[in-house]
Design a protein around this motif. Structure first.
Motif, PDB file in Angstrom:
ATOM      1  N   VAL A  65      -3.173  -5.338  -9.066  1.00 38.44           N
ATOM      2  CA  VAL A  65      -3.016  -4.733 -10.392  1.00 38.44           C
ATOM      3  C   VAL A  65      -4.036  -3.625 -10.584  1.00 38.44           C
ATOM      4  O   VAL A  65      -3.718  -2.537 -11.090  1.00 38.44           O
ATOM      5  CB  VAL A  65      -3.150  -5.804 -11.492  1.00 38.44           C
ATOM      6  N   ARG A  66      -5.243  -3.867 -10.151  1.00 39.71           N
ATOM      7  CA  ARG A  66      -6.284  -2.839 -10.287  1.00 39.71           C
ATOM      8  C   ARG A  66      -5.949  -1.617  -9.443  1.00 39.71           C
ATOM      9  O   ARG A  66      -6.127  -0.468  -9.885  1.00 39.71           O
ATOM     10  CB  ARG A  66      -7.639  -3.406  -9.864  1.00 39.71           C
TER      11      ARG A  66
ATOM     12  N   ALA B 186       0.834  -1.205   0.000  1.00 40.24           N
ATOM     13  CA  ALA B 186       0.000   0.000   0.000  1.00 40.24           C
ATOM     14  C   ALA B 186       0.869   1.255   0.000  1.00 40.24           C
ATOM     15  O   ALA B 186       0.558   2.244  -0.676  1.00 40.24           O
ATOM     16  CB  ALA B 186      -0.925   0.005   1.207  1.00 40.24           C
ATOM     17  N   GLU B 187       1.968   1.225   0.734  1.00 40.63           N
ATOM     18  CA  GLU B 187       2.866   2.381   0.786  1.00 40.63           C
ATOM     19  C   GLU B 187       3.510   2.631  -0.583  1.00 40.63           C
ATOM     20  O   GLU B 187       3.666   3.782  -1.005  1.00 40.63           O
ATOM     21  CB  GLU B 187       3.934   2.161   1.854  1.00 40.63           C
ATOM     22  N   GLY B 188       3.881   1.564  -1.246  1.00 43.30           N
ATOM     23  CA  GLY B 188       4.468   1.719  -2.566  1.00 43.30           C
ATOM     24  C   GLY B 188       3.454   2.204  -3.589  1.00 43.30           C
ATOM     25  O   GLY B 188       3.741   3.085  -4.408  1.00 43.30           O
ATOM     26  N   ILE B 189       2.258   1.643  -3.559  1.00 46.63           N
ATOM     27  CA  ILE B 189       1.207   2.017  -4.507  1.00 46.63           C
ATOM     28  C   ILE B 189       0.785   3.464  -4.296  1.00 46.63           C
ATOM     29  O   ILE B 189       0.516   4.198  -5.255  1.00 46.63           O
ATOM     30  CB  ILE B 189       0.005   1.063  -4.385  1.00 46.63           C
ATOM     31  N   ALA B 190       0.729   3.900  -3.055  1.00 43.33           N
ATOM     32  CA  ALA B 190       0.310   5.273  -2.749  1.00 43.33           C
ATOM     33  C   ALA B 190       1.243   6.311  -3.367  1.00 43.33           C
ATOM     34  O   ALA B 190       0.832   7.447  -3.627  1.00 43.33           O
ATOM     35  CB  ALA B 190       0.246   5.476  -1.237  1.00 43.33           C
ATOM     36  N   GLY B 191       2.492   5.928  -3.615  1.00 38.85           N
ATOM     37  CA  GLY B 191       3.455   6.862  -4.195  1.00 38.85           C
ATOM     38  C   GLY B 191       3.379   6.980  -5.700  1.00 38.85           C
ATOM     39  O   GLY B 191       4.131   7.747  -6.301  1.00 38.85           O
ATOM     40  N   LEU B 192       2.466   6.235  -6.334  1.00 39.95           N
ATOM     41  CA  LEU B 192       2.323   6.260  -7.783  1.00 39.95           C
ATOM     42  C   LEU B 192       1.386   7.371  -8.228  1.00 39.95           C
ATOM     43  O   LEU B 192       0.484   7.774  -7.498  1.00 39.95           O
ATOM     44  CB  LEU B 192       1.777   4.923  -8.284  1.00 39.95           C
TER      45      LEU B 192
ATOM     46  N   GLU C 269      -5.476   2.227 -10.824  1.00 38.34           N
ATOM     47  CA  GLU C 269      -6.317   3.314 -10.327  1.00 38.34           C
ATOM     48  C   GLU C 269      -5.510   4.529  -9.877  1.00 38.34           C
ATOM     49  O   GLU C 269      -6.068   5.606  -9.678  1.00 38.34           O
ATOM     50  CB  GLU C 269      -7.211   2.809  -9.186  1.00 38.34           C
ATOM     51  N   ARG C 270      -4.200   4.367  -9.724  1.00 36.00           N
ATOM     52  CA  ARG C 270      -3.327   5.506  -9.411  1.00 36.00           C
ATOM     53  C   ARG C 270      -2.933   6.257 -10.683  1.00 36.00           C
ATOM     54  O   ARG C 270      -2.137   7.187 -10.628  1.00 36.00           O
ATOM     55  CB  ARG C 270      -2.066   5.035  -8.681  1.00 36.00           C
ATOM     56  N   LYS C 271      -3.487   5.839 -11.829  1.00 37.75           N
ATOM     57  CA  LYS C 271      -3.260   6.460 -13.136  1.00 37.75           C
ATOM     58  C   LYS C 271      -1.869   6.181 -13.697  1.00 37.75           C
ATOM     59  O   LYS C 271      -1.456   6.794 -14.685  1.00 37.75           O
ATOM     60  CB  LYS C 271      -3.488   7.983 -13.088  1.00 37.75           C
TER      61      LYS C 271
END
Length: 294
Positions: free
Chosen positions: A206-207, A178-184, A211-213
């Motif tokens: 993957v979804r 989650a921390e890594g994805i939030a930075g995208l 969703e982070r574009k």
């Protein structure tokens, strides 16, 4: 449905199936599985043959064809013909037997060569170039892989970070995903490798990335469902042979080609970055140097 950038090409049969897969009723999902497991056969099947292969009625086949947006079965079959592949001995039912080989590795060498050929023969070099340009221009590049896909993701990370900055695994040790994805964000590229057998929540991850574009590059085998619907680009890798255990030489060869293409896309900027890396390695005495290399 997840919204992506406008598509320059109509969605293929396989893409339509992946996008609809999670909402399909049981019978229609059997039809979807039959097509996804043998896409080349869809080009020659009749509707009745597909129904028989899936174990459903002809009416069920008609319903899923219409659900996927086709006027009739023939239009779907014409689409499938674009995906038909050349035959490969990879899918023979014979099992490898070392005792029947001229040597202990002859059969393995042939099987691995067939895996590489089967994977690269379906590769669209135009798409490979497009992905390389996206990686070259990205704000940051992140990679992700689990289990046996992890070493492939690590290989790609190590190669690309020698040519440009801001390249790293999406999930660092001790960090939640989650921390890594939030930075995208938009402008980033994430390379996700998902060869079987994947974690249960793989498609959900993957979804969340999509969703982070961020633009998403997905390497997977045909057993993957749903996740390709959220990817910007998907590469199909063959992993199954008549030997025990899956083979990853095809996926590795594809990644090697992508690395080479990224080097071309990065051009002088990539060469300058690599020169900086090499200079630092020499200053820090990080690599072994043999007398004959001097």
């Amino acid at each position: 449905m997840h919204k992506k950038e406008a598509k320059s090409h109509p969605e293929s049969l396989l893409k339509r199936i992946h996008e609809a897969y999670c909402s399909l009723p049981g019978g229609e999902r059997k039809v979807a599985d039959a097509i996804l497991n043998s896409p080349s056969e869809m080009a020659v099947w009749t509707a009745s043959e597909l129904a028989g292969h899936a174990g459903v009625s002809n009416a069920t086949v008609s319903r899923i064809i219409q659900r996927l947006g086709y006027r009739n079965f023939e239009t779907a079959r014409q689409d499938a013909r674009k995906l038909r592949e050349i035959g490969s001995p990879l899918f023979m039912n014979e099992k490898a037997d070392l005792a029947q080989e001229d040597n202990a590795y002859g059969g393995l060498v042939r099987a691995e060569a067939e895996i590489i050929e089967a994977t690269l023969s379906r590769l669209d070099m135009g798409i490979l170039h497009e992905v390389a340009m996206a990686i070259a221009d990205a704000r940051q590049v992140r990679t992700l892989g689990f289990r046996n896909s992890r070493f492939l993701a690590d290989y790609f990370t190590a190669q690309i970070m020698q040519m440009r900055s801001d390249v790293a695994p999406l999930g660092l040790d001790g960090q939640t995903l989650a921390e890594g994805i939030a930075g995208l964000s938009q402008g980033d590229v994430v390379v996700v490798i998902g060869l079987r057998r994947r974690p249960a929540q793989f498609s959900k991850l993957v979804r969340a990335i999509a969703e982070r574009k961020a633009r998403l590059v997905l390497l997977a085998d045909r057993s993957l469902r749903e996740a390709p619907a959220f990817a910007t680009w998907t590469f199909d890798c063959v992993v199954e042979t008549s030997w025990a255990r899956d083979s990853y030489v095809g996926a590795l060869a594809l990644l090697r080609l992508l690395v080479i293409e990224c080097g071309t896309a990065l051009g002088e900027m990539g060469r300058q970055h690599l020169n900086t890396v090499e200079t630092l390695r020499e200053d820090l005495h990080e690599l072994e140097i043999r007398p004959e290399d001097l």
